[in-house]
Design a protein around this motif. Structure first.
Motif, PDB file in Angstrom:
ATOM      1  N   UNK A 166     -15.820 -13.026  -4.935  1.00 27.91           N
ATOM      2  CA  UNK A 166     -14.765 -14.305  -3.152  1.00 27.91           C
ATOM      3  C   UNK A 166     -16.127 -13.345  -2.898  1.00 27.91           C
ATOM      4  N   UNK A 167     -16.804 -14.734  -2.694  1.00 32.91           N
ATOM      5  CA  UNK A 167     -19.114 -14.070  -1.666  1.00 32.91           C
ATOM      6  C   UNK A 167     -18.484 -13.575  -0.264  1.00 32.91           C
ATOM      7  N   UNK A 168     -17.421 -13.887   0.138  1.00 34.02           N
ATOM      8  CA  UNK A 168     -17.100 -14.088   1.569  1.00 34.02           C
ATOM      9  C   UNK A 168     -16.051 -12.810   2.094  1.00 34.02           C
ATOM     10  N   UNK A 169     -15.716 -12.994   1.153  1.00 29.62           N
ATOM     11  CA  UNK A 169     -14.091 -11.818   1.978  1.00 29.62           C
ATOM     12  C   UNK A 169     -14.167 -11.249   0.173  1.00 29.62           C
ATOM     13  N   UNK A 170     -14.825  -9.984  -0.576  1.00 28.92           N
ATOM     14  CA  UNK A 170     -14.798  -9.479  -1.765  1.00 28.92           C
ATOM     15  C   UNK A 170     -13.310  -8.863  -1.422  1.00 28.92           C
ATOM     16  N   UNK A 183       6.993  -7.070 -15.970  1.00 29.94           N
ATOM     17  CA  UNK A 183       7.461  -8.297 -15.030  1.00 29.94           C
ATOM     18  C   UNK A 183       5.658  -7.111 -14.113  1.00 29.94           C
ATOM     19  N   UNK A 184       5.398  -8.287 -13.231  1.00 26.87           N
ATOM     20  CA  UNK A 184       4.930  -7.379 -12.367  1.00 26.87           C
ATOM     21  C   UNK A 184       4.513  -8.697 -10.758  1.00 26.87           C
ATOM     22  N   UNK A 185       4.100  -7.963  -9.612  1.00 31.47           N
ATOM     23  CA  UNK A 185       4.560  -9.023  -8.437  1.00 31.47           C
ATOM     24  C   UNK A 185       2.905  -8.271  -7.722  1.00 31.47           C
ATOM     25  N   UNK A 186       2.678  -8.689  -7.332  1.00 29.51           N
ATOM     26  CA  UNK A 186       1.484  -8.537  -6.294  1.00 29.51           C
ATOM     27  C   UNK A 186       2.011  -9.354  -4.995  1.00 29.51           C
ATOM     28  N   UNK A 187       1.866  -8.772  -4.561  1.00 32.85           N
ATOM     29  CA  UNK A 187       2.268  -8.227  -2.324  1.00 32.85           C
ATOM     30  C   UNK A 187       1.012  -7.989  -1.341  1.00 32.85           C
ATOM     31  N   UNK A 188       0.018  -7.559  -1.752  1.00 37.12           N
ATOM     32  CA  UNK A 188      -1.391  -8.166  -1.362  1.00 37.12           C
ATOM     33  C   UNK A 188      -2.217  -7.627  -1.795  1.00 37.12           C
ATOM     34  N   UNK A 189      -3.577  -6.879  -1.073  1.00 32.39           N
ATOM     35  CA  UNK A 189      -5.186  -7.103  -2.224  1.00 32.39           C
ATOM     36  C   UNK A 189      -4.970  -5.818  -1.212  1.00 32.39           C
ATOM     37  N   UNK A 190      -7.013  -4.899  -2.648  1.00 34.73           N
ATOM     38  CA  UNK A 190      -7.173  -4.481  -1.536  1.00 34.73           C
ATOM     39  C   UNK A 190      -8.954  -5.096  -1.695  1.00 34.73           C
ATOM     40  N   UNK A 191      -9.720  -3.834  -0.561  1.00 30.93           N
ATOM     41  CA  UNK A 191     -10.762  -4.564  -0.240  1.00 30.93           C
ATOM     42  C   UNK A 191     -11.629  -3.691   0.200  1.00 30.93           C
ATOM     43  N   UNK A 192     -12.944  -3.414   0.329  1.00 32.45           N
ATOM     44  CA  UNK A 192     -13.953  -2.353   0.414  1.00 32.45           C
ATOM     45  C   UNK A 192     -13.278  -1.381   1.484  1.00 32.45           C
ATOM     46  N   UNK A 193     -13.237   0.365   1.371  1.00 35.43           N
ATOM     47  CA  UNK A 193     -12.732   0.943   1.912  1.00 35.43           C
ATOM     48  C   UNK A 193     -11.379   1.494   1.916  1.00 35.43           C
ATOM     49  N   UNK A 194     -11.056   0.759   1.145  1.00 36.11           N
ATOM     50  CA  UNK A 194      -8.930   1.003   1.305  1.00 36.11           C
ATOM     51  C   UNK A 194      -9.137   2.447  -0.351  1.00 36.11           C
ATOM     52  N   UNK A 195      -8.042   2.474  -0.364  1.00 35.65           N
ATOM     53  CA  UNK A 195      -7.432   3.521  -1.735  1.00 35.65           C
ATOM     54  C   UNK A 195      -6.347   3.232  -1.991  1.00 35.65           C
ATOM     55  N   UNK A 196      -6.444   3.120  -2.917  1.00 33.76           N
ATOM     56  CA  UNK A 196      -5.485   2.889  -4.483  1.00 33.76           C
ATOM     57  C   UNK A 196      -4.429   4.119  -4.462  1.00 33.76           C
ATOM     58  N   UNK A 197      -3.359   4.598  -4.934  1.00 32.43           N
ATOM     59  CA  UNK A 197      -2.464   5.579  -4.560  1.00 32.43           C
ATOM     60  C   UNK A 197      -1.381   4.299  -5.868  1.00 32.43           C
ATOM     61  N   UNK A 198      -1.927   5.743  -7.062  1.00 29.69           N
ATOM     62  CA  UNK A 198      -1.024   4.904  -8.320  1.00 29.69           C
ATOM     63  C   UNK A 198       0.029   5.586  -8.395  1.00 29.69           C
TER      64      UNK A 198
END
Length: 144
Positions: A49-53, A89-104
């Protein structure tokens, strides 16, 4: 316990850009906690996504799989003959953009006598908001 990325390559077969785990922050024989940092220079961000990575959702499942692989390696001492089998089963509730940190956080629920490894995991962002959760199976094939 903390394993830096350089030592993670001793356990996981993936290499950049497919090595998604940046850091292991905690583990035991049942669970692992890892971190992934998202930046503008990430090759997957550049093309999604060019305008919203944003980070591709399917790669979040790969991040979970790599994290559980580390846990399995620590438990079994090998990743040989371990294969991804299914997503239950897999559910998505949001997304990650540059600057975010994923805690797995991933957990090994069970390993049965047929070699099926039942796992679950979730990923939260730096604000502790759950972004994805998944249950999946791997299989340990026996070589005769």
């Amino acid at each position: 316990m903390e394993e830096e990325n350089i030592s993670i390559t001793n356990f996981l077969k993936q290499r950049y850009p497919m090595l998604l785990v940046d850091k292991v922050v905690d583990y035991n024989d049942k669970s692992t906690k890892t971190i992934k940092y998202f930046t503008n220079s990430d090759p997957f961000m550049l093309g999604h996504f060019k305008d919203f990575p944003m980070y591709p959702a399917v790669l979040l499942v790969e991040l979970l799989a790599q994290s559980i692989s580390f846990s399995i390696y620590k438990k079994l001492g090998t990743l040989d003959n371990i294969w991804f089998l299914s997503i239950n089963r897999c559910h998505y509730y949001g997304y990650f953009v540059p600057g975010d940190v994923a805690k797995v956080t991933v957990n090994i629920q069970s390993i049965d006598e047929t070699g099926i490894i039942q796992c679950s995991g979730f990923i939260k962002n730096q604000h502790d908001t759950k972004i994805v959760e998944c249950k999946f199976n791997l299989i340990r094939k026996k070589i005769h």
